[in-house]
Design an enzyme around this catalytic site. Structure first.
Site, PDB file in Angstrom:
ATOM      1  N   ASP A   1      23.500 -11.209   6.546  1.00  0.00           N
ATOM      2  CA  ASP A   1      23.921 -12.038   5.420  1.00  0.00           C
ATOM      3  C   ASP A   1      25.435 -12.083   5.286  1.00  0.00           C
ATOM      4  O   ASP A   1      26.018 -13.134   5.037  1.00  0.00           O
ATOM      5  CB  ASP A   1      23.300 -11.513   4.125  1.00  0.00           C
ATOM      6  CG  ASP A   1      23.743 -12.317   2.925  1.00  0.00           C
ATOM      7  OD1 ASP A   1      23.547 -13.550   2.938  1.00  0.00           O
ATOM      8  OD2 ASP A   1      24.290 -11.722   1.979  1.00  0.00           O
TER       9      ASP A   1
ATOM     10  N   MET B   1       0.796  -1.226   0.000  1.00  0.00           N
ATOM     11  CA  MET B   1       0.000   0.000   0.000  1.00  0.00           C
ATOM     12  C   MET B   1       0.832   1.282   0.000  1.00  0.00           C
ATOM     13  O   MET B   1       0.296   2.376   0.132  1.00  0.00           O
ATOM     14  CB  MET B   1      -0.954   0.013   1.208  1.00  0.00           C
ATOM     15  CG  MET B   1      -1.910  -1.154   1.244  1.00  0.00           C
ATOM     16  SD  MET B   1      -2.853  -1.296  -0.297  1.00  0.00           S
ATOM     17  CE  MET B   1      -3.441  -2.965  -0.133  1.00  0.00           C
ATOM     18  N   CYS B   2       2.144   1.163  -0.153  1.00  0.00           N
ATOM     19  CA  CYS B   2       3.001   2.348  -0.209  1.00  0.00           C
ATOM     20  C   CYS B   2       2.953   2.976  -1.595  1.00  0.00           C
ATOM     21  O   CYS B   2       2.978   2.274  -2.601  1.00  0.00           O
ATOM     22  CB  CYS B   2       4.445   1.981   0.122  1.00  0.00           C
ATOM     23  SG  CYS B   2       4.734   1.705   1.852  1.00  0.00           S
ATOM     24  N   HIS B   3       2.907   4.300  -1.610  1.00  0.00           N
ATOM     25  CA  HIS B   3       2.930   5.042  -2.867  1.00  0.00           C
ATOM     26  C   HIS B   3       4.370   5.187  -3.357  1.00  0.00           C
ATOM     27  O   HIS B   3       5.263   5.419  -2.542  1.00  0.00           O
ATOM     28  CB  HIS B   3       2.350   6.443  -2.666  1.00  0.00           C
ATOM     29  CG  HIS B   3       0.908   6.456  -2.327  1.00  0.00           C
ATOM     30  ND1 HIS B   3       0.447   6.239  -1.049  1.00  0.00           N
ATOM     31  CD2 HIS B   3      -0.179   6.656  -3.098  1.00  0.00           C
ATOM     32  CE1 HIS B   3      -0.867   6.307  -1.049  1.00  0.00           C
ATOM     33  NE2 HIS B   3      -1.278   6.555  -2.267  1.00  0.00           N
TER      34      HIS B   3
ATOM     35  N   MET C   1       7.923   4.661   5.877  1.00  0.00           N
ATOM     36  CA  MET C   1       8.131   3.288   5.419  1.00  0.00           C
ATOM     37  C   MET C   1       9.457   3.140   4.685  1.00  0.00           C
ATOM     38  O   MET C   1      10.119   2.106   4.794  1.00  0.00           O
ATOM     39  CB  MET C   1       6.964   2.824   4.540  1.00  0.00           C
ATOM     40  CG  MET C   1       5.652   2.699   5.301  1.00  0.00           C
ATOM     41  SD  MET C   1       5.759   1.661   6.779  1.00  0.00           S
ATOM     42  CE  MET C   1       6.259   0.097   6.086  1.00  0.00           C
ATOM     43  N   GLU C   2       9.864   4.170   3.972  1.00  0.00           N
ATOM     44  CA  GLU C   2      11.151   4.126   3.274  1.00  0.00           C
ATOM     45  C   GLU C   2      12.304   4.073   4.271  1.00  0.00           C
ATOM     46  O   GLU C   2      13.278   3.326   4.074  1.00  0.00           O
ATOM     47  CB  GLU C   2      11.273   5.328   2.338  1.00  0.00           C
ATOM     48  CG  GLU C   2      10.417   5.234   1.094  1.00  0.00           C
ATOM     49  CD  GLU C   2       8.919   5.473   1.303  1.00  0.00           C
ATOM     50  OE1 GLU C   2       8.156   5.265   0.353  1.00  0.00           O
ATOM     51  OE2 GLU C   2       8.504   5.867   2.410  1.00  0.00           O
TER      52      GLU C   2
END
Length: 159
Positions: free
Chosen positions: A127, A75-77, A112-113
């Site tokens: 990793d 749902m992120c633009h 969110m970014e």
């Protein structure tokens, strides 16, 4: 209880319509902690890992992740990023702290970014170091602060 903006009248997920919102400067800072054996952090600090410079690779991975957030989080633009910066510090002899600051001039925020940037950077550290330390944990990923937008500024308590 506030109404969730990502839910339509049928109770199903939707992408929020941001077309009527004004463009403003928005900044978000997120943090993640990567806990590991002291020997592992020492090897990162010394640049002595077989796969290369852990922090340089994590830096690039975090920047790339911020740019790809809308492709990963449904749902992120997609928004134009004006800047992405990751910083690394240490807490004690076994914790690497990763902070990401993300900026935009847009109609929606970059929380969110920033969270995606620190998450992917932390996973990249895992990793690159898992061969010598499988007990590494990624902890306390959170938003530290954000500015801009309708909801105003946020600063996490204790910051």
């Amino acid at each position: 209880m506030e109404k969730l903006t990502h839910i339509n009248e049928q109770g199903r997920a939707k992408m929020v319509d941001v077309s009527g919102k004004p463009v403003t400067r928005r900044v978000a800072v997120a943090r993640a902690r990567v806990c590991m054996k002291p020997e592992t952090l020492s090897r990162i600090r010394q640049g002595n890992m077989e796969k290369g410079d852990v922090l340089a690779v994590a830096q690039v991975a975090g920047i790339m992740a911020a740019k790809k957030t809308s492709e990963l989080i449904p749902m992120c633009h997609p928004i134009p990023l004006r800047g992405v910066d990751l910083r690394f510090s240490e807490e004690g002899d076994s914790t690497l702290v990763i902070e990401a600051e993300v900026k935009t001039d847009s109609v929606t925020g970059v929380e969110m970014e920033a969270l995606t940037a620190v998450s992917v950077a932390a996973l990249t550290v895992y990793d690159m170091c898992k061969a010598i330390d499988k007990e590494i944990t990624v902890e306390q990923t959170c938003l530290i602060r954000k500015t801009g937008g309708k909801s105003g500024d946020f600063i996490r308590k204790g910051e």
